[in-house]
Motif scaffolding. Structure first.
Motif, PDB file in Angstrom:
ATOM      1  N   GLY A 188       0.822  -1.206   0.000  1.00 53.06           N
ATOM      2  CA  GLY A 188       0.000   0.000   0.000  1.00 53.06           C
ATOM      3  C   GLY A 188       0.857   1.256   0.000  1.00 53.06           C
ATOM      4  N   CYS A 189       0.204   2.390  -0.323  1.00 46.30           N
ATOM      5  CA  CYS A 189       0.931   3.665  -0.381  1.00 46.30           C
ATOM      6  C   CYS A 189      -0.021   4.795  -0.022  1.00 46.30           C
ATOM      7  CB  CYS A 189       1.495   3.877  -1.789  1.00 46.30           C
ATOM      8  SG  CYS A 189       2.315   5.478  -1.970  1.00 46.30           S
ATOM      9  N   PRO A 190       0.427   5.743   0.812  1.00 50.12           N
ATOM     10  CA  PRO A 190      -0.479   6.805   1.263  1.00 50.12           C
ATOM     11  C   PRO A 190      -0.788   7.853   0.191  1.00 50.12           C
ATOM     12  CG  PRO A 190       1.722   7.144   2.179  1.00 50.12           C
ATOM     13  CD  PRO A 190       1.744   5.830   1.448  1.00 50.12           C
ATOM     14  N   GLN A 192      -1.647   9.434  -3.780  1.00 50.43           N
ATOM     15  CA  GLN A 192      -2.693   9.134  -4.777  1.00 50.43           C
ATOM     16  C   GLN A 192      -2.309   9.715  -6.133  1.00 50.43           C
ATOM     17  OE1 GLN A 192      -6.256  10.489  -2.510  1.00 50.43           O
ATOM     18  NE2 GLN A 192      -7.107   8.548  -3.225  1.00 50.43           N
ATOM     19  N   CYS A 193      -1.197   9.273  -6.662  1.00 47.03           N
ATOM     20  CA  CYS A 193      -0.795   9.755  -7.987  1.00 47.03           C
ATOM     21  C   CYS A 193      -1.865   9.327  -8.999  1.00 47.03           C
ATOM     22  CB  CYS A 193       0.566   9.179  -8.360  1.00 47.03           C
ATOM     23  SG  CYS A 193       1.805   9.520  -7.105  1.00 47.03           S
ATOM     24  N   GLU A 194      -2.157  10.207  -9.904  1.00 43.32           N
ATOM     25  CA  GLU A 194      -3.349  10.003 -10.733  1.00 43.32           C
ATOM     26  C   GLU A 194      -3.328   8.705 -11.543  1.00 43.32           C
ATOM     27  OE1 GLU A 194      -3.966  12.450 -14.176  1.00 43.32           O
ATOM     28  OE2 GLU A 194      -6.129  12.585 -13.803  1.00 43.32           O
ATOM     29  N   PHE A 195      -2.140   8.307 -11.982  1.00 46.21           N
ATOM     30  CA  PHE A 195      -2.041   7.161 -12.903  1.00 46.21           C
ATOM     31  C   PHE A 195      -1.881   5.823 -12.185  1.00 46.21           C
ATOM     32  CE2 PHE A 195       2.062   8.924 -11.884  1.00 46.21           C
ATOM     33  CZ  PHE A 195       2.753   7.809 -11.457  1.00 46.21           C
ATOM     34  N   CYS A 196      -1.746   5.821 -10.857  1.00 46.79           N
ATOM     35  CA  CYS A 196      -1.276   4.629 -10.143  1.00 46.79           C
ATOM     36  C   CYS A 196      -2.437   3.827  -9.542  1.00 46.79           C
ATOM     37  CB  CYS A 196      -0.306   5.058  -9.047  1.00 46.79           C
ATOM     38  SG  CYS A 196       0.337   3.675  -8.097  1.00 46.79           S
ATOM     39  N   ILE A 198      -2.007   1.409  -7.227  1.00 43.19           N
ATOM     40  CA  ILE A 198      -1.629   0.828  -5.932  1.00 43.19           C
ATOM     41  C   ILE A 198      -2.617   1.225  -4.809  1.00 43.19           C
ATOM     42  CG2 ILE A 198       0.162   0.802  -4.118  1.00 43.19           C
ATOM     43  CD1 ILE A 198       0.932  -0.817  -6.609  1.00 43.19           C
ATOM     44  N   PRO A 199      -2.913   2.536  -4.636  1.00 39.99           N
ATOM     45  CA  PRO A 199      -3.823   2.875  -3.526  1.00 39.99           C
ATOM     46  C   PRO A 199      -5.191   2.201  -3.685  1.00 39.99           C
ATOM     47  CG  PRO A 199      -2.764   4.853  -4.395  1.00 39.99           C
ATOM     48  CD  PRO A 199      -2.451   3.737  -5.346  1.00 39.99           C
ATOM     49  N   GLY A 200      -5.689   2.123  -4.940  1.00 42.40           N
ATOM     50  CA  GLY A 200      -6.991   1.496  -5.178  1.00 42.40           C
ATOM     51  C   GLY A 200      -6.970   0.001  -4.910  1.00 42.40           C
ATOM     52  N   ASP A 234       7.999  -3.628  -2.034  1.00 42.23           N
ATOM     53  CA  ASP A 234       7.002  -2.739  -1.416  1.00 42.23           C
ATOM     54  C   ASP A 234       6.660  -1.605  -2.391  1.00 42.23           C
ATOM     55  OD1 ASP A 234       8.534  -4.179   0.458  1.00 42.23           O
ATOM     56  OD2 ASP A 234       7.964  -2.826   2.069  1.00 42.23           O
ATOM     57  N   ASP A 235       5.387  -1.222  -2.419  1.00 37.96           N
ATOM     58  CA  ASP A 235       4.971  -0.163  -3.339  1.00 37.96           C
ATOM     59  C   ASP A 235       5.725   1.130  -3.029  1.00 37.96           C
ATOM     60  OD1 ASP A 235       2.993  -1.991  -4.321  1.00 37.96           O
ATOM     61  OD2 ASP A 235       1.943  -1.618  -2.438  1.00 37.96           O
ATOM     62  N   ASN A 236       5.950   1.384  -1.758  1.00 41.29           N
ATOM     63  CA  ASN A 236       6.712   2.560  -1.347  1.00 41.29           C
ATOM     64  C   ASN A 236       7.378   2.217  -0.011  1.00 41.29           C
ATOM     65  OD1 ASN A 236       7.728   5.014  -0.586  1.00 41.29           O
ATOM     66  ND2 ASN A 236       5.763   6.103  -0.620  1.00 41.29           N
ATOM     67  N   ALA A 268      10.888   3.819  -3.562  1.00 39.17           N
ATOM     68  CA  ALA A 268      10.449   4.791  -2.561  1.00 39.17           C
ATOM     69  C   ALA A 268      10.178   6.121  -3.239  1.00 39.17           C
ATOM     70  CB  ALA A 268      11.509   4.970  -1.480  1.00 39.17           C
ATOM     71  N   THR A 269       9.372   6.932  -2.588  1.00 36.08           N
ATOM     72  CA  THR A 269       9.112   8.260  -3.141  1.00 36.08           C
ATOM     73  C   THR A 269      10.348   9.137  -2.937  1.00 36.08           C
ATOM     74  OG1 THR A 269       7.874   8.529  -1.084  1.00 36.08           O
ATOM     75  CG2 THR A 269       6.613   8.431  -3.114  1.00 36.08           C
ATOM     76  N   LEU A 270      10.498  10.109  -3.841  1.00 35.71           N
ATOM     77  CA  LEU A 270      11.718  10.921  -3.851  1.00 35.71           C
ATOM     78  C   LEU A 270      11.866  11.768  -2.583  1.00 35.71           C
ATOM     79  CD1 LEU A 270      14.053  11.440  -5.823  1.00 35.71           C
ATOM     80  CD2 LEU A 270      12.734  13.326  -6.789  1.00 35.71           C
ATOM     81  N   HIS A 306      -0.881  14.946  -9.464  1.00 34.78           N
ATOM     82  CA  HIS A 306      -0.966  14.825  -7.997  1.00 34.78           C
ATOM     83  C   HIS A 306       0.266  14.150  -7.412  1.00 34.78           C
ATOM     84  CE1 HIS A 306      -4.963  16.179  -8.712  1.00 34.78           C
ATOM     85  NE2 HIS A 306      -5.314  15.067  -9.339  1.00 34.78           N
ATOM     86  N   LYS A 307       1.411  14.480  -7.971  1.00 37.02           N
ATOM     87  CA  LYS A 307       2.650  13.937  -7.425  1.00 37.02           C
ATOM     88  C   LYS A 307       3.486  15.080  -6.868  1.00 37.02           C
ATOM     89  CE  LYS A 307       5.423   9.953  -7.765  1.00 37.02           C
ATOM     90  NZ  LYS A 307       5.670   8.674  -8.345  1.00 37.02           N
ATOM     91  N   ASP A 308       2.826  16.006  -6.170  1.00 42.41           N
ATOM     92  CA  ASP A 308       3.518  17.172  -5.613  1.00 42.41           C
ATOM     93  C   ASP A 308       4.619  16.760  -4.645  1.00 42.41           C
ATOM     94  OD1 ASP A 308       0.683  17.435  -6.162  1.00 42.41           O
ATOM     95  OD2 ASP A 308       0.928  19.563  -5.717  1.00 42.41           O
ATOM     96  N   HIS A 309       4.453  15.571  -4.031  1.00 36.47           N
ATOM     97  CA  HIS A 309       5.455  15.161  -3.047  1.00 36.47           C
ATOM     98  C   HIS A 309       6.838  15.007  -3.662  1.00 36.47           C
ATOM     99  CE1 HIS A 309       3.233  11.557  -4.421  1.00 36.47           C
ATOM    100  NE2 HIS A 309       4.423  10.999  -4.478  1.00 36.47           N
ATOM    101  N   ASN A 310       6.896  14.875  -4.990  1.00 35.75           N
ATOM    102  CA  ASN A 310       8.211  14.826  -5.650  1.00 35.75           C
ATOM    103  C   ASN A 310       8.920  16.171  -5.607  1.00 35.75           C
ATOM    104  OD1 ASN A 310       8.373  12.203  -6.367  1.00 35.75           O
ATOM    105  ND2 ASN A 310       8.313  12.512  -8.573  1.00 35.75           N
TER     106      ASN A 310
END
Ligand code: SF4
Length: 528
Positions: A188-190, A192-196, A198-200, A234-236, A268-270, A306-310
């Protein structure tokens, strides 16, 4: 909870389908090894195999290693299959062959969980993760293993806690035949990148195993012959940062105990660059590579997906931070975004040059079911189901231009001289920052020395003598030999050779432009 009280004995054949040739499966590197034939052991299928009643005989076949034969089908009373979208045709083909022996076939895994409609021929569809659907499947097979009159769809509502997961049945797989080992700590991953998807599919609140489960799995993998590198699938890896921090000291201790016999890598996320305490632990645990979905260097595009976390840390700064902890960055890149412009390909090549990342998986955008992107494009009437295309997205730019940009970027980024220059950079700026494992008998074993010599011989013979980029190769290789960097020579050429060969096929239009593409390709022929 694991099912109890099953008395009947059922012989189960677990079959993992072949991969369609792709950038991320490294098949061009296999001939340089001592017999590697497949990418990673399939976690999901080996987990199910371990979860089945202990007295059921199980045979596991990875069709990337060998095809299932008549004797296998005649031995079994039922067949279990698992796989990803990219293996869709091969999964359906296994079902067809098993039905030829009148065997019931059940399908689980990520592809069927997202798209049950893709698989009308299977007798059982197992949708979702390990849980009540798995128990019901086992009960049904125990009661009556013959084919049901019509397809039965079993959906997991109650998942088995990951802390109750058994160790995947690694003993059934020939681990030394795999390019990388695989292990899973969280799901799982917290974000919600639009194309991914995994969260769904797996939720936003990561579920976890315990550190003790992970070290026990590593012990088992070692017993079963794993060597080289193990990838945390792991997804992240930092989906739950506290959990990552808890795990790392256990991995460090395990490495010390076993003599740093394995290297680790993960996704992992950047924004991990903001966590020096996690990076320091990863360095100590001998993480050498980290896959980050950078996706695009364009901030406007990152915001739109929606990948602002990058952008929590400037991208270049984040990459340099990871390099400073000894970790080479592998980057996912997407072309075909709504924000792409005619000059996007040019900007991507500039980014590759500036970042000096050797390996970037460049894919065309694909809308996967169960993603916000799918929902949006459906609303906008921009989904195209056509197996002749490399993507199901109706791009803003002309389709041919987007595919042309992808081919041009692949062709340019992976010219032999350029890839090897980027590895040269990593050897000078990243690898020296890694922990230097103390000499250990496990690492300097005769088996490892023999493996190194075999790979070296293959590299010199197949690339240095018969390869068609000999000049660039020897320029790189001679420096390594002079400096005694044999390990770097082997590890870099293994990867670089695959990238160079695959990119040539890609720029010549002989491969899919998306990892998820359903377009038919030669390499996806059935394993029969
Ligand atoms: S951070 Fe990665 S795993 Fe998480 S939603 Fe985004 S792409 Fe998916």
């Amino acid at each position: 909870m694991r099912i109890e009280g099953i008395e009947k004995v059922r012989r189960i054949l677990c079959v993992f389908p072949r991969y369609t040739s792709s950038f991320g499966t490294f098949e061009h590197a296999y001939p340089l090894t001592d017999g590697v034939q497949a990418f990673m052991p399939p976690q999901g299928l080996l987990l199910i195999a371990a979860y089945l009643p202990a007295h059921w005989p199980i045979r596991f076949i990875d069709e990337n290693i060998r095809p299932t034969n008549r004797e296998d089908f005649e031995w079994a009373v039922a067949v279990l299959v698992s796989g990803m979208h990219i293996q869709r045709q091969q999964m359906n083909d296994i079902c067809r062959r098993a039905h030829g022996f009148d065997l019931a076939v059940a399908l689980g895994g990520p592809s069927v969980s997202a798209c049950p409609d893709y698989y009308p021929s299977f007798d059982y569809l197992h949708v979702g993760e390990l849980g009540d659907a798995t128990n019901e499947l086992i009960e049904r097979l125990a009661r009556d293993p013959s084919r049901p009159a019509e397809q039965v769809v079993l959906k997991t509502v109650d998942r088995v806690a990951m802390t109750d997961f058994p160790i995947p049945a690694y003993e059934l797989a020939e681990l030394s035949r795999y390019f990388l080992g695989s292990i899973q700590y969280s799901s799982g991953c917290p974000y919600q990148c639009e194309f991914c998807d995994i969260p769904g599919l797996y939720g936003r609140n990561p579920r976890l195993k315990t550190p003790q489960q992970i070290t026990a799995e590593l012990d088992r993998m070692l017993e079963c012959g794993i060597r080289g590198s193990v990838y945390f699938v792991d997804d992240n890896f930092i989906g739950n940062r506290k959990a990552a921090l808890e795990l790392l000291p256990h991995l460090v201790e395990w490495q010390k105990k076993t003599g740093y016999v394995l290297r680790f890598s993960c996704e992992a996320t950047l924004n991990i660059a903001k966590r020096p305490e996690i990076l320091a632990g990863m360095r100590e645990a001998f993480f050498s590579t980290i896959f980050c979905g950078i996706e695009t260097p364009d901030p406007v595009a990152l915001k739109a997906m929606h990948k602002d976390h990058n952008m929590m840390v400037p991208i270049m700064e984040a990459i340099h931070t990871l390099n400073s902890f000894g970790m080479e960055v592998v980057s996912g890149i997407i072309l075909g975004l709504d924000t792409d412009k005619p000059e996007t390909g040019h900007h991507l090549l500039e980014f590759i040059e500036a970042s000096q990342i050797p390996l970037l998986t460049i894919n065309l955008l694909q809308a996967l079911p169960k993603t916000p992107l799918w929902d949006r494009l459906k609303r906008e009437n921009r989904l195209i189901e056509d197996e002749g295309r490399d993507s199901n997205v109706d791009f803003r730019l002309p389709y041919e231009d987007v595919v042309g940009t992808w081919r041009a970027c692949m062709g340019s980024a992976y010219l032999p001289g350029k890839v090897l220059e980027r590895f040269e950079y990593q050897i000078r700026h990243t690898y020296p920052n890694r922990v230097q494992p103390p000499p250990s008998r496990a690492r300097a074993s005769w088996r490892n020395i023999k493996l190194g010599l075999t790979m070296l011989r293959n590299i010199f013979w197949k690339v240095g003598v018969f390869g068609d980029y000999r000049r660039e190769f020897w320029k790189f290789a001679l420096l390594r030999l002079v400096r005694g960097e044999i390990e770097y020579l082997i590890s870099s050429i293994m990867v670089a050779h695959h990238l160079i060969m695959f990119a040539r096929e890609a720029s010549g239009g002989h491969t899919n432009a998306s990892y998820y593409s359903l377009k038919l390709q030669e390499a996806s022929v059935p394993a029969e």
